[in-house]
Design an enzyme around this catalytic site. Structure first.
Site, mmCIF file in Angstrom:
data_model
loop_
_atom_site.group_PDB
_atom_site.id
_atom_site.type_symbol
_atom_site.label_atom_id
_atom_site.label_comp_id
_atom_site.label_asym_id
_atom_site.label_seq_id
_atom_site.Cartn_x
_atom_site.Cartn_y
_atom_site.Cartn_z
ATOM 1 N N SER A 83 -10.866 -1.432 3.578
ATOM 2 C CA SER A 83 -10.152 -1.780 4.817
ATOM 3 C C SER A 83 -9.554 -0.505 5.384
ATOM 4 O O SER A 83 -8.767 0.159 4.713
ATOM 5 C CB SER A 83 -9.008 -2.748 4.529
ATOM 6 O OG SER A 83 -9.540 -3.965 4.106
ATOM 7 N N ARG A 114 0.818 -1.238 0.000
ATOM 8 C CA ARG A 114 0.000 0.000 0.000
ATOM 9 C C ARG A 114 0.840 1.272 0.000
ATOM 10 O O ARG A 114 0.509 2.262 0.656
ATOM 11 C CB ARG A 114 -0.983 0.026 1.187
ATOM 12 C CG ARG A 114 -1.922 -1.148 1.235
ATOM 13 C CD ARG A 114 -2.910 -1.168 0.074
ATOM 14 N NE ARG A 114 -3.659 -2.404 0.099
ATOM 15 C CZ ARG A 114 -3.304 -3.506 -0.603
ATOM 16 N NH1 ARG A 114 -2.257 -3.499 -1.404
ATOM 17 N NH2 ARG A 114 -4.030 -4.593 -0.534
ATOM 18 N N GLU A 165 -4.807 2.784 6.882
ATOM 19 C CA GLU A 165 -4.488 2.752 5.449
ATOM 20 C C GLU A 165 -5.077 3.980 4.730
ATOM 21 O O GLU A 165 -4.526 4.487 3.760
ATOM 22 C CB GLU A 165 -5.079 1.471 4.834
ATOM 23 C CG GLU A 165 -4.881 1.386 3.333
ATOM 24 C CD GLU A 165 -5.512 0.150 2.700
ATOM 25 O OE1 GLU A 165 -5.433 -0.942 3.296
ATOM 26 O OE2 GLU A 165 -6.079 0.286 1.605
HETATM 27 C C1 LIG Z 1 -15.633 -0.935 -0.727
HETATM 28 C C2 LIG Z 1 -14.155 -0.734 -0.934
HETATM 29 C C3 LIG Z 1 -13.347 -1.807 -1.209
HETATM 30 C C4 LIG Z 1 -11.962 -1.639 -1.417
HETATM 31 N N1 LIG Z 1 -11.201 -2.714 -1.693
HETATM 32 C C5 LIG Z 1 -9.876 -2.559 -1.872
HETATM 33 C C6 LIG Z 1 -9.046 -3.676 -2.181
HETATM 34 O O1 LIG Z 1 -9.506 -4.806 -2.303
HETATM 35 N N2 LIG Z 1 -7.717 -3.454 -2.342
HETATM 36 C C7 LIG Z 1 -7.158 -2.215 -2.225
HETATM 37 O O2 LIG Z 1 -5.937 -2.077 -2.408
HETATM 38 N N3 LIG Z 1 -7.920 -1.136 -1.950
HETATM 39 C C8 LIG Z 1 -9.252 -1.286 -1.767
HETATM 40 N N4 LIG Z 1 -10.015 -0.184 -1.488
HETATM 41 C C9 LIG Z 1 -9.381 1.139 -1.311
HETATM 42 C C10 LIG Z 1 -9.266 1.962 -2.607
HETATM 43 O O3 LIG Z 1 -10.327 1.658 -3.502
HETATM 44 C C11 LIG Z 1 -7.929 1.769 -3.318
HETATM 45 O O4 LIG Z 1 -6.843 2.126 -2.477
HETATM 46 C C12 LIG Z 1 -7.827 2.605 -4.590
HETATM 47 O O5 LIG Z 1 -6.665 2.256 -5.284
HETATM 48 C C13 LIG Z 1 -7.818 4.119 -4.339
HETATM 49 O O6 LIG Z 1 -8.006 4.749 -5.587
HETATM 50 P P1 LIG Z 1 -8.729 6.169 -5.681
HETATM 51 O O7 LIG Z 1 -8.698 6.601 -7.090
HETATM 52 O O8 LIG Z 1 -10.069 6.116 -5.048
HETATM 53 O O9 LIG Z 1 -7.737 7.041 -4.819
HETATM 54 P P2 LIG Z 1 -8.105 8.284 -3.884
HETATM 55 O O10 LIG Z 1 -8.840 7.788 -2.677
HETATM 56 O O11 LIG Z 1 -8.727 9.352 -4.662
HETATM 57 O O12 LIG Z 1 -6.645 8.734 -3.439
HETATM 58 C C14 LIG Z 1 -5.829 7.882 -2.659
HETATM 59 C C15 LIG Z 1 -4.433 8.503 -2.587
HETATM 60 O O13 LIG Z 1 -3.870 8.456 -3.906
HETATM 61 C C16 LIG Z 1 -3.488 9.768 -4.326
HETATM 62 N N5 LIG Z 1 -3.740 9.857 -5.767
HETATM 63 C C17 LIG Z 1 -4.862 9.499 -6.424
HETATM 64 N N6 LIG Z 1 -4.697 9.694 -7.745
HETATM 65 C C18 LIG Z 1 -3.454 10.198 -7.918
HETATM 66 C C19 LIG Z 1 -2.700 10.629 -9.053
HETATM 67 N N7 LIG Z 1 -3.187 10.568 -10.282
HETATM 68 N N8 LIG Z 1 -1.450 11.093 -8.847
HETATM 69 C C20 LIG Z 1 -0.914 11.151 -7.602
HETATM 70 N N9 LIG Z 1 -1.597 10.781 -6.493
HETATM 71 C C21 LIG Z 1 -2.843 10.296 -6.651
HETATM 72 C C22 LIG Z 1 -4.344 10.717 -3.514
HETATM 73 O O14 LIG Z 1 -3.720 11.984 -3.376
HETATM 74 C C23 LIG Z 1 -4.458 9.971 -2.186
HETATM 75 O O15 LIG Z 1 -3.324 10.240 -1.382
HETATM 76 C C24 LIG Z 1 -11.397 -0.336 -1.301
HETATM 77 C C25 LIG Z 1 -12.232 0.762 -1.043
HETATM 78 C C26 LIG Z 1 -13.594 0.570 -0.856
HETATM 79 C C27 LIG Z 1 -14.474 1.762 -0.597
#
Ligand SMILES: Cc1cc2nc3c(=O)[nH]c(=O)nc-3n(C[C@H](O)[C@H](O)[C@H](O)COP(=O)(O)OP(=O)(O)OC[C@H]3O[C@@H](n4cnc5c(N)ncnc54)[C@H](O)[C@@H]3O)c2cc1C
Length: 310
Positions: free
Chosen positions: A235, A185, A305
Protein backbone atom coordinates in the site's frame (compact mmCIF):
# COMPACT_ATOMS: atom_id res chain seq x y z
CA UNK A 1 29.57 9.50 -6.25
CA UNK A 2 29.13 6.31 -4.25
CA UNK A 3 32.62 5.32 -5.48
CA UNK A 4 34.33 7.75 -3.11
CA UNK A 5 32.17 6.55 -0.21
CA UNK A 6 33.04 2.97 -1.20
CA UNK A 7 36.75 3.77 -1.09
CA UNK A 8 36.37 5.46 2.29
CA UNK A 9 34.38 2.55 3.74
CA UNK A 10 36.82 -0.01 2.26
CA UNK A 11 39.76 1.69 3.91
CA UNK A 12 37.86 2.01 7.20
CA UNK A 13 37.05 -1.71 7.12
CA UNK A 14 40.68 -2.62 6.42
CA UNK A 15 41.77 -0.51 9.40
CA UNK A 16 39.21 -2.19 11.67
CA UNK A 17 40.23 -5.68 10.53
CA UNK A 18 43.96 -4.97 10.75
CA UNK A 19 43.49 -3.41 14.18
CA UNK A 20 41.79 -6.61 15.35
CA UNK A 21 38.49 -4.85 16.13
CA UNK A 22 36.46 -7.05 13.83
CA UNK A 23 37.03 -10.25 11.86
CA UNK A 24 36.68 -10.30 8.06
CA UNK A 25 34.09 -13.05 8.43
CA UNK A 26 31.86 -10.84 10.61
CA UNK A 27 30.51 -8.71 7.76
CA UNK A 28 30.19 -8.49 4.00
CA UNK A 29 30.91 -5.40 1.98
CA UNK A 30 29.93 -4.74 -1.60
CA UNK A 31 31.45 -1.58 -3.07
CA UNK A 32 28.67 -1.03 -5.55
CA UNK A 33 25.32 -2.69 -5.90
CA UNK A 34 22.18 -1.54 -7.69
CA UNK A 35 19.50 -0.62 -5.17
CA UNK A 36 16.98 -2.01 -7.65
CA UNK A 37 18.18 -5.47 -6.52
CA UNK A 38 17.52 -4.63 -2.85
CA UNK A 39 14.06 -3.06 -3.06
CA UNK A 40 10.73 -4.63 -3.94
CA UNK A 41 9.93 -1.70 -6.26
CA UNK A 42 12.96 -2.88 -8.27
CA UNK A 43 14.18 0.67 -8.85
CA UNK A 44 17.18 2.66 -7.66
CA UNK A 45 20.78 3.33 -8.62
CA UNK A 46 24.10 2.22 -7.13
CA UNK A 47 25.21 2.22 -3.50
CA UNK A 48 27.87 0.70 -1.29
CA UNK A 49 26.32 -2.04 0.87
CA UNK A 50 27.64 -3.15 4.25
CA UNK A 51 26.07 -6.22 5.91
CA UNK A 52 27.10 -6.98 9.51
CA UNK A 53 26.50 -10.58 10.62
CA UNK A 54 26.21 -10.17 14.38
CA UNK A 55 25.17 -7.74 17.09
CA UNK A 56 28.81 -7.02 17.89
CA UNK A 57 29.58 -6.33 14.22
CA UNK A 58 26.65 -3.86 14.05
CA UNK A 59 27.96 -2.01 17.06
CA UNK A 60 31.56 -1.76 15.88
CA UNK A 61 30.69 -0.83 12.31
CA UNK A 62 28.04 1.69 13.24
CA UNK A 63 30.28 3.46 15.74
CA UNK A 64 33.06 3.61 13.12
CA UNK A 65 30.70 5.02 10.45
CA UNK A 66 29.41 7.62 12.88
CA UNK A 67 32.89 8.60 13.99
CA UNK A 68 33.93 9.16 10.36
CA UNK A 69 30.62 10.94 9.66
CA UNK A 70 29.86 8.57 6.78
CA UNK A 71 26.12 8.76 6.03
CA UNK A 72 24.23 5.47 6.21
CA UNK A 73 20.72 4.15 5.71
CA UNK A 74 19.49 1.02 7.50
CA UNK A 75 17.74 -1.31 5.07
CA UNK A 76 15.80 -4.48 5.81
CA UNK A 77 14.09 -6.23 2.96
CA UNK A 78 13.49 -2.97 1.07
CA UNK A 79 9.74 -3.59 0.83
CA UNK A 80 8.63 -0.18 2.05
CA UNK A 81 11.18 2.14 0.46
CA UNK A 82 11.89 3.99 -2.77
CA UNK A 83 15.56 4.25 -3.71
CA UNK A 84 16.72 7.28 -5.74
CA UNK A 85 17.62 6.63 -9.39
CA UNK A 86 20.96 8.38 -8.89
CA UNK A 87 21.88 6.01 -6.06
CA UNK A 88 22.75 6.74 -2.46
CA UNK A 89 25.74 8.84 -1.37
CA UNK A 90 26.51 6.85 1.71
CA UNK A 91 26.50 3.26 2.83
CA UNK A 92 23.47 1.02 2.95
CA UNK A 93 23.60 -0.88 6.22
CA UNK A 94 21.76 -4.09 5.39
CA UNK A 95 20.34 -6.22 8.21
CA UNK A 96 19.68 -9.24 6.03
CA UNK A 97 22.72 -11.26 7.09
CA UNK A 98 21.80 -10.94 10.76
CA UNK A 99 19.34 -13.78 11.10
CA UNK A 100 18.72 -15.57 14.39
CA UNK A 101 15.59 -17.26 15.64
CA UNK A 102 15.20 -18.60 19.14
CA UNK A 103 12.33 -20.19 20.97
CA UNK A 104 11.87 -19.55 24.70
CA UNK A 105 8.58 -21.07 25.88
CA UNK A 106 5.80 -18.97 24.35
CA UNK A 107 8.27 -16.28 23.25
CA UNK A 108 10.26 -15.98 20.04
CA UNK A 109 13.42 -13.89 19.90
CA UNK A 110 14.17 -12.84 16.33
CA UNK A 111 17.02 -10.75 14.99
CA UNK A 112 16.28 -7.84 12.67
CA UNK A 113 17.16 -9.56 9.39
CA UNK A 114 14.74 -12.47 9.79
CA UNK A 115 11.95 -12.37 7.20
CA UNK A 116 8.40 -12.09 8.51
CA UNK A 117 7.35 -15.12 6.51
CA UNK A 118 10.17 -17.24 8.02
CA UNK A 119 9.20 -15.93 11.46
CA UNK A 120 5.50 -16.79 11.00
CA UNK A 121 6.44 -20.27 9.75
CA UNK A 122 8.71 -20.78 12.78
CA UNK A 123 5.83 -19.84 15.10
CA UNK A 124 3.48 -22.18 13.25
CA UNK A 125 5.93 -25.10 13.46
CA UNK A 126 6.11 -24.51 17.21
CA UNK A 127 2.31 -24.32 17.49
CA UNK A 128 2.37 -20.67 18.61
CA UNK A 129 -0.49 -18.46 17.51
CA UNK A 130 -0.72 -14.66 17.18
CA UNK A 131 1.55 -13.76 14.28
CA UNK A 132 -0.30 -15.43 11.40
CA UNK A 133 -0.88 -11.94 9.92
CA UNK A 134 2.88 -11.55 9.34
CA UNK A 135 2.76 -14.36 6.80
CA UNK A 136 3.01 -12.83 3.33
CA UNK A 137 4.23 -9.37 4.42
CA UNK A 138 7.52 -9.26 2.48
CA UNK A 139 9.48 -7.41 5.19
CA UNK A 140 12.01 -8.17 7.89
CA UNK A 141 11.64 -8.06 11.68
CA UNK A 142 13.50 -4.71 11.84
CA UNK A 143 11.25 -3.18 9.17
CA UNK A 144 8.11 -4.55 10.85
CA UNK A 145 9.05 -3.04 14.22
CA UNK A 146 10.08 0.28 12.65
CA UNK A 147 6.82 0.52 10.67
CA UNK A 148 4.58 -1.28 13.18
CA UNK A 149 3.55 -3.52 10.28
CA UNK A 150 0.07 -4.92 10.38
CA UNK A 151 -2.57 -6.68 8.35
CA UNK A 152 -6.00 -8.28 8.65
CA UNK A 153 -6.64 -6.89 12.13
CA UNK A 154 -3.20 -7.77 13.57
CA UNK A 155 -0.30 -5.40 14.18
CA UNK A 156 3.27 -5.88 15.30
CA UNK A 157 2.68 -3.92 18.50
CA UNK A 158 0.10 -6.40 19.79
CA UNK A 159 2.53 -9.35 19.86
CA UNK A 160 5.75 -7.49 20.61
CA UNK A 161 7.17 -7.64 24.12
CA UNK A 162 10.45 -5.73 23.82
CA UNK A 163 13.10 -4.57 21.37
CA UNK A 164 16.87 -4.55 21.66
CA UNK A 165 18.49 -1.76 19.65
CA UNK A 166 21.65 0.18 19.12
CA UNK A 167 21.02 3.72 20.33
CA UNK A 168 22.17 6.92 18.65
CA UNK A 169 25.08 7.02 21.09
CA UNK A 170 26.16 3.47 20.15
CA UNK A 171 24.89 1.73 23.30
CA UNK A 172 22.89 -1.50 23.22
CA UNK A 173 19.56 -0.86 24.95
CA UNK A 174 16.31 -2.75 25.47
CA UNK A 175 12.88 -1.14 25.77
CA UNK A 176 9.48 -2.69 26.45
CA UNK A 177 6.81 -2.23 23.79
CA UNK A 178 4.98 0.29 26.02
CA UNK A 179 7.91 2.70 25.55
CA UNK A 180 8.25 2.31 21.79
CA UNK A 181 5.52 4.81 20.82
CA UNK A 182 4.09 2.37 18.31
CA UNK A 183 1.13 3.74 16.37
CA UNK A 184 -0.32 3.35 12.92
CA UNK A 185 2.76 2.56 10.74
CA UNK A 186 5.09 4.35 13.11
CA UNK A 187 7.37 3.79 16.10
CA UNK A 188 9.91 5.64 18.19
CA UNK A 189 12.63 4.49 15.75
CA UNK A 190 11.42 7.06 13.22
CA UNK A 191 12.91 9.75 15.44
CA UNK A 192 15.48 8.20 17.81
CA UNK A 193 17.95 6.95 15.12
CA UNK A 194 18.09 3.57 16.86
CA UNK A 195 18.99 0.48 14.89
CA UNK A 196 16.74 -2.41 15.77
CA UNK A 197 18.85 -5.48 16.52
CA UNK A 198 16.30 -8.00 17.76
CA UNK A 199 12.76 -8.28 19.03
CA UNK A 200 10.96 -10.51 21.52
CA UNK A 201 7.46 -11.61 20.50
CA UNK A 202 5.05 -13.12 22.97
CA UNK A 203 2.53 -15.58 21.54
CA UNK A 204 0.01 -18.16 22.74
CA UNK A 205 -0.12 -21.90 22.46
CA UNK A 206 -2.30 -22.96 19.57
CA UNK A 207 -2.94 -25.74 17.12
CA UNK A 208 -0.31 -25.99 14.36
CA UNK A 209 -2.78 -27.19 11.69
CA UNK A 210 -5.27 -24.43 12.52
CA UNK A 211 -2.50 -21.80 12.47
CA UNK A 212 -1.39 -23.07 9.06
CA UNK A 213 -4.96 -22.83 7.72
CA UNK A 214 -5.25 -19.22 8.92
CA UNK A 215 -1.93 -18.33 7.30
CA UNK A 216 -2.97 -19.87 3.99
CA UNK A 217 -6.34 -18.13 4.12
CA UNK A 218 -4.65 -14.75 4.65
CA UNK A 219 -2.21 -15.46 1.83
CA UNK A 220 -5.00 -16.32 -0.58
CA UNK A 221 -6.75 -13.06 0.31
CA UNK A 222 -3.52 -11.23 -0.60
CA UNK A 223 -3.24 -13.07 -3.91
CA UNK A 224 -6.87 -12.30 -4.72
CA UNK A 225 -6.79 -8.56 -3.85
CA UNK A 226 -3.21 -7.38 -4.39
CA UNK A 227 -1.21 -6.90 -7.62
CA UNK A 228 1.50 -9.31 -6.51
CA UNK A 229 2.66 -10.00 -10.06
CA UNK A 230 4.18 -6.50 -10.29
CA UNK A 231 6.96 -4.94 -8.19
CA UNK A 232 5.63 -2.50 -5.58
CA UNK A 233 6.04 -1.49 -1.95
CA UNK A 234 2.57 -2.66 -0.92
CA UNK A 235 0.00 0.00 0.00
CA UNK A 236 1.60 3.23 -1.12
CA UNK A 237 -0.54 5.53 1.02
CA UNK A 238 -1.56 5.59 4.66
CA UNK A 239 -5.12 5.07 5.81
CA UNK A 240 -7.20 8.26 6.24
CA UNK A 241 -9.53 9.00 9.14
CA UNK A 242 -12.95 7.61 8.26
CA UNK A 243 -12.22 7.05 4.55
CA UNK A 244 -10.69 4.21 2.55
CA UNK A 245 -7.75 5.73 0.69
CA UNK A 246 -7.87 3.15 -2.11
CA UNK A 247 -11.58 3.81 -2.64
CA UNK A 248 -10.98 7.59 -2.93
CA UNK A 249 -8.25 6.94 -5.50
CA UNK A 250 -10.55 4.61 -7.42
CA UNK A 251 -13.45 7.10 -7.31
CA UNK A 252 -11.11 9.83 -8.59
CA UNK A 253 -10.67 7.71 -11.72
CA UNK A 254 -6.99 7.12 -11.06
CA UNK A 255 -6.90 3.33 -11.46
CA UNK A 256 -4.57 2.62 -14.35
CA UNK A 257 -3.11 6.19 -14.30
CA UNK A 258 0.46 6.13 -15.57
CA UNK A 259 3.62 8.19 -15.49
CA UNK A 260 6.42 6.52 -17.43
CA UNK A 261 6.58 2.92 -16.24
CA UNK A 262 4.74 3.55 -12.96
CA UNK A 263 1.03 2.85 -12.71
CA UNK A 264 -1.78 3.01 -10.16
CA UNK A 265 -2.72 -0.67 -10.07
CA UNK A 266 -5.96 -1.56 -11.83
CA UNK A 267 -6.40 -4.41 -9.35
CA UNK A 268 -5.96 -2.36 -6.14
CA UNK A 269 -5.97 1.44 -6.35
CA UNK A 270 -3.94 1.74 -3.14
CA UNK A 271 -0.88 0.23 -4.85
CA UNK A 272 1.45 2.15 -7.14
CA UNK A 273 3.25 -0.54 -9.16
CA UNK A 274 6.32 -0.74 -11.31
CA UNK A 275 4.36 -1.72 -14.39
CA UNK A 276 7.00 -1.42 -17.05
CA UNK A 277 10.63 -0.64 -16.18
CA UNK A 278 9.67 2.39 -14.08
CA UNK A 279 12.24 4.73 -12.64
CA UNK A 280 11.93 5.97 -9.08
CA UNK A 281 11.27 9.41 -10.55
CA UNK A 282 8.20 7.98 -12.36
CA UNK A 283 7.00 6.56 -9.03
CA UNK A 284 7.58 9.84 -7.13
CA UNK A 285 5.74 11.81 -9.81
CA UNK A 286 2.80 9.42 -9.88
CA UNK A 287 2.51 9.52 -6.08
CA UNK A 288 2.42 13.33 -6.26
CA UNK A 289 -0.22 13.23 -9.00
CA UNK A 290 -2.42 10.98 -6.84
CA UNK A 291 -1.97 13.18 -3.76
CA UNK A 292 -2.70 16.37 -5.72
CA UNK A 293 -5.80 14.88 -7.38
CA UNK A 294 -7.23 13.63 -4.08
CA UNK A 295 -6.58 16.98 -2.45
CA UNK A 296 -8.34 18.83 -5.28
CA UNK A 297 -11.33 16.47 -5.24
CA UNK A 298 -11.70 15.71 -1.54
CA UNK A 299 -9.69 18.37 0.28
CA UNK A 300 -7.74 15.57 2.00
CA UNK A 301 -3.96 15.37 2.18
CA UNK A 302 -3.16 11.67 1.83
CA UNK A 303 0.16 10.65 3.27
CA UNK A 304 2.67 8.36 1.61
CA UNK A 305 3.45 5.25 3.69
CA UNK A 306 6.52 4.33 1.66
CA UNK A 307 9.79 5.86 2.82
CA UNK A 308 12.56 7.33 0.68
CA UNK A 309 16.19 6.32 0.99
CA UNK A 310 18.02 9.57 1.56
C1 LIG B 1 3.40 -6.83 -1.80
C2 LIG B 1 3.55 -6.11 -0.49
C3 LIG B 1 2.62 -6.28 0.50
C4 LIG B 1 2.75 -5.62 1.74
N1 LIG B 1 1.82 -5.81 2.69
C5 LIG B 1 1.93 -5.17 3.87
C6 LIG B 1 0.97 -5.37 4.90
O1 LIG B 1 0.02 -6.13 4.76
N2 LIG B 1 1.13 -4.68 6.06
C7 LIG B 1 2.17 -3.83 6.27
O2 LIG B 1 2.28 -3.25 7.37
N3 LIG B 1 3.11 -3.63 5.32
C8 LIG B 1 3.00 -4.28 4.14
N4 LIG B 1 3.96 -4.07 3.18
C9 LIG B 1 5.05 -3.10 3.41
C10 LIG B 1 6.31 -3.70 4.05
O3 LIG B 1 6.47 -5.07 3.68
C11 LIG B 1 6.31 -3.58 5.57
O4 LIG B 1 6.22 -2.23 5.98
C12 LIG B 1 7.57 -4.17 6.20
O5 LIG B 1 7.44 -4.19 7.59
C13 LIG B 1 8.85 -3.41 5.83
O6 LIG B 1 9.94 -4.22 6.23
P1 LIG B 1 11.33 -4.15 5.45
O7 LIG B 1 12.29 -5.03 6.15
O8 LIG B 1 11.14 -4.42 4.01
O9 LIG B 1 11.71 -2.64 5.69
P2 LIG B 1 12.50 -1.67 4.70
O10 LIG B 1 11.63 -1.35 3.52
O11 LIG B 1 13.84 -2.20 4.42
O12 LIG B 1 12.62 -0.37 5.61
C14 LIG B 1 11.47 0.34 6.02
C15 LIG B 1 11.90 1.38 7.05
O13 LIG B 1 12.34 0.68 8.22
C16 LIG B 1 13.68 1.06 8.55
N5 LIG B 1 14.35 -0.13 9.09
C17 LIG B 1 14.37 -1.36 8.55
N6 LIG B 1 15.06 -2.20 9.35
C18 LIG B 1 15.50 -1.46 10.40
C19 LIG B 1 16.29 -1.74 11.56
N7 LIG B 1 16.76 -2.96 11.81
N8 LIG B 1 16.53 -0.74 12.42
C20 LIG B 1 16.05 0.51 12.21
N9 LIG B 1 15.32 0.84 11.11
C21 LIG B 1 15.04 -0.14 10.23
C22 LIG B 1 14.29 1.56 7.26
O14 LIG B 1 15.34 2.48 7.51
C23 LIG B 1 13.09 2.22 6.58
O15 LIG B 1 12.93 3.54 7.07
C24 LIG B 1 3.85 -4.74 1.95
C25 LIG B 1 4.82 -4.59 0.94
C26 LIG B 1 4.67 -5.26 -0.27
C27 LIG B 1 5.73 -5.10 -1.33
Amino acid sequence: MSVSVSAEVSSLLSELVQGGFIGEEEFEFCEERALSTLTTFRTGGPAAVLSPKSQKAFQILLCALRERKIPYFVLGNGSNVIAPDEGYRGVILSTLLWKNLELAGDRIIASSGVSLTALALFAQKNALTGMEFFYGIPGSVGGAVFMNAGAYGGECKSILESVCFLSASGRIETLPVSELEMGYRTSIFEKNEGIILSAVFRLQKGDAAEIRRTMEDLMSRRVEKQPLDYPSAGSTFKRCEGRFTAQMIDEAGLKGARIGGAMVSKKHAGFVINYDSASSEDIFRLIELVRKTIFEKEGIHIQCEVRTIR
